[in-house]
Design a protein around this motif. Structure first.
Motif, PDB file in Angstrom:
ATOM      1  N   UNK A  47      36.868  49.124  48.531  1.00 55.39           N
ATOM      2  CA  UNK A  47      38.043  48.268  48.411  1.00 55.39           C
ATOM      3  C   UNK A  47      38.502  48.151  46.962  1.00 55.39           C
ATOM      4  N   UNK A  48      39.729  47.722  46.783  1.00 48.26           N
ATOM      5  CA  UNK A  48      40.222  47.350  45.461  1.00 48.26           C
ATOM      6  C   UNK A  48      39.735  45.929  45.168  1.00 48.26           C
ATOM      7  N   UNK A  49      39.203  45.706  43.982  1.00 48.64           N
ATOM      8  CA  UNK A  49      38.674  44.395  43.610  1.00 48.64           C
ATOM      9  C   UNK A  49      39.397  43.882  42.378  1.00 48.64           C
ATOM     10  N   UNK A  50      40.032  42.718  42.509  1.00 47.82           N
ATOM     11  CA  UNK A  50      40.716  42.072  41.390  1.00 47.82           C
ATOM     12  C   UNK A  50      40.347  40.598  41.392  1.00 47.82           C
ATOM     13  N   UNK A  51      40.526  39.895  40.266  1.00 46.94           N
ATOM     14  CA  UNK A  51      40.279  38.447  40.270  1.00 46.94           C
ATOM     15  C   UNK A  51      41.205  37.747  41.259  1.00 46.94           C
ATOM     16  N   UNK A  52      40.646  36.842  42.027  1.00 38.62           N
ATOM     17  CA  UNK A  52      41.435  36.093  43.009  1.00 38.62           C
ATOM     18  C   UNK A  52      42.139  34.932  42.299  1.00 38.62           C
ATOM     19  N   UNK A  53      43.049  35.299  41.402  1.00 41.05           N
ATOM     20  CA  UNK A  53      43.717  34.323  40.535  1.00 41.05           C
ATOM     21  C   UNK A  53      45.134  34.797  40.247  1.00 41.05           C
TER      22      UNK A  53
END
Length: 601
Positions: A47-53
């Protein structure tokens, strides 16, 4: 029964669900965590992972935000109490005792390290500024975009005029009293964050989402209204053609390749435990605790400070908080056989500055920090909401068949049945020549109750209504109370003990799966197995041929196991009837979750 009536209501809808070939590349799996947002097509390997912000540009620089510098997952109000220091010391004593009493593989006991000796050495250490520039740079906000997502959020200058919003916290929606903390504001952040992320990283325009399906992972212990709102964002706001929700623990079991077992999900800010049997989550076994990997990071920095190592780290800055997390993941472990004084090189990387190196000595602190999730008193947390269990449906005006409705209907049916039996008994004992009750109450045939005082005119209907309310109040009072905060090993024992039979409990003890990135340390498996085995009921030990504790399912990164399991579930033929189409959601709303959710809604 109302449930059957509800099912008949959707018979036509269900008949319209034609099984079409599963197109994996048109299914998007979204896993919103407290720290990271993971998403991608079901056909993707990772998956693509980015800050949940999401960082939003302030319209007025004078408007206060939740805090433009604070990393909310590191600074906790639950630590602000008078007994925090004493509680932390008690937890540290318990952790050190656990290290002392457990023998090493050689049969000898582990010699403890001296805090005083380490402190006297580290207090003289000074940082050395290298010629290497930090790889992290401040985000460029010269064009003043209205919002920022992705890794750039973490390196946005505190004085750039942006307020930072984290839609999830401790595994649930981040509803708070500050600006942007209302449910509608949080949902607006999710809509903007998800839509922009899909366009930016998956190259899926929002206008084309009607051709895609979305599978949303939710926490094991969920809030019904929050799930409804997130489904509404997917189907109405973003415009997906169909959507489905699934629980993290069930997806974790599928990702690990186990049909049944106790799933332990240790994230950044929460730890959830749940027993899964044949792909079904047992409601009574669900437990969520608001502790996770970020608490271990903060504990590790506190222990380093006690050793005399005080680098220029400010946990209110996102970049510094992530530096501590990287430091913890690289150095900490749970290998009981490694001891002594280790010399470690620690690098402090600040955006736009040269790297500063420290050469310090560390002892048992490398093991004690991860033990904070086994001995949570070390974290010095107090509060009523530190643990959560699955509650009944809170009630939803949009769902006429919620738990309250079903309870009322059942109560009314029981009351009507009692009244009918009472009437039959009265008729069997009544004199046919008189309009009077033989019991001497002289019940009149004519209705003259209006001539009586209000206190004397309680009819059977009002009595039944009062009895119904009292029964519901009594039922709510009997509802189980969430247990106090406990160690992860005791949380596993608590969850398994909630299983209905010894046969199921034996099955759960034989397979314990740890997913998530919060407890991803070397030798976690033998330590967790030792703690559970030591504290489990003695009569179960002879029944168990083996106790299998899995910490790296299929040699996969434990952080993506749940997402991977969800991508597998989304492609199964048996799952296709669970999709909720956009037109169905518009017509029936949250009632579709009662019919299509793969768990008891």
């Amino acid at each position: 029964m109302p449930v059957n009536t509800s099912k008949r209501l959707y018979t036509q809808v269900a008949s319209d669900c034609i099984h079409e070939p599963v197109q994996v590349n048109t299914v998007v799996v979204i896993h919103p965590g407290s720290l990271n947002l993971r998403f991608g097509r079901a056909s993707d390997t990772f998956p693509v992972t980015i800050p949940n912000c999401i960082a939003r540009k302030k319209k007025d620089g004078k408007i206060p935000g939740q805090s433009d510098k604070i990393a909310p997952w590191m600074l906790r109000k639950e630590r602000e109490h008078h007994g925090a220091r004493k509680q932390k010391e008690q937890g540290l004593r318990s952790a050190n005792e656990a290290l002392e009493v457990k023998p090493m593989d050689s049969g000898e006991y582990r010699p403890p390290s001296s805090v005083k000796q380490l402190h006297s050495n580290n207090i003289r250490v000074r940082g050395v500024r290298t010629d290497v520039l930090s790889p992290f740079k401040w985000s460029n906000t010269d064009k003043s975009p209205p919002f920022i997502i992705g890794d750039e959020v973490l390196y946005t200058r505190p004085d750039a005029g942006y307020s930072f919003h984290w839609p999830m916290r401790h595994g649930r929606l981040n509803i708070h009293e500050g600006p942007g903390g209302t449910l509608s504001a949080v949902m607006a952040d999710l809509e903007q964050l998800w839509g922009t992320a899909l366009e930016t990283f998956l190259d899926i325009p929002v206008k084309d989402l009607k051709y895609y399906k979305a599978l949303l992972l939710i926490s094991d212990v969920y809030t019904h209204i929050h799930v409804r709102e997130m489904m509404d964002v997917l189907l109405n706001k973003l415009g997906f053609g169909a959507a489905m929700v699934h629980q993290e623990s069930v997806c974790g079991a599928f990702g690990a390749g186990v049909p049944s077992g106790c799933i332990v999900d240790v994230g950044d800010q929460k730890t959830s435990v749940c027993c899964i049997e044949d792909g079904i989550s047992h409601k009574n076994t669900r437990l969520t605790m608001e502790v996770g990997g970020s608490d271990i990071s903060r504990m590790f920095l506190d222990l380093l400070n006690t050793l005399g190592f005080n680098p220029a780290i400010d946990l209110r800055l996102y970049s510094d908080a992530l530096s501590v997390q990287e430091m913890k993941e690289r150095l900490c472990h749970l290998d009981h056989n490694r001891y002594g004084y280790l010399e470690e090189s620690i690098q402090i990387k600040k955006p736009g500055e040269n790297i500063v190196k420290y050469l310090i000595q560390i002892g048992d602190e490398l093991v004690i920090a991860p033990l904070s999730v086994f001995f949570p008193d070390m974290l010095a947390l107090q509060g009523d909401s530190l643990t959560r269990i699955q509650r009944r449906n809170e009630g939803d005006p949009a769902d006429p068949h919620d738990d309250f409705y079903l309870k009322q209907v059942q109560t009314k049916q029981d009351t009507a049945s009692k009244l009918s039996k009472k009437k039959d008994n009265q008729e069997s004992t009544r004199d046919p020549d008189m309009g009077l009750d033989e019991s001497g109450l002289n019940v009149l045939q004519d209705d003259d109750s209006n001539d009586m005082p209000d206190t004397m005119t309680m009819t059977d209907t009002s009595k039944s209504r009062r009895g119904e309310e009292e029964e519901m109040d009594e039922d709510s009072n009997l509802e189980e109370v969430a247990p106090p905060l406990m160690g992860i090993d005791h949380a596993i024992l608590y969850s398994i003990d909630k299983c209905e039979s010894d046969e199921i409990k034996k099955k759960m003890y034989s397979c314990i799966v740890v997913v998530g990135g919060g407890l991803n340390f070397e030798s976690t498996q033998p330590w967790l197995q030792y703690c559970v085995w030591k504290n489990m009921p003695g009569y179960f030990r002879p029944l168990l041929e083996t106790m299998d504790v899995i910490t790296r399912p299929k040699e996969m990164d434990p952080q993506i196991v749940c997402w991977k399991g969800a991508s597998i579930l989304a492609c199964l033929d048996t799952t296709q009837e669970l999709w909720i189409k956009q037109k169905e959601w518009d017509q029936f709303g949250v009632r579709m979750l009662r019919e299509r959710a793969p768990f008891v809604w």
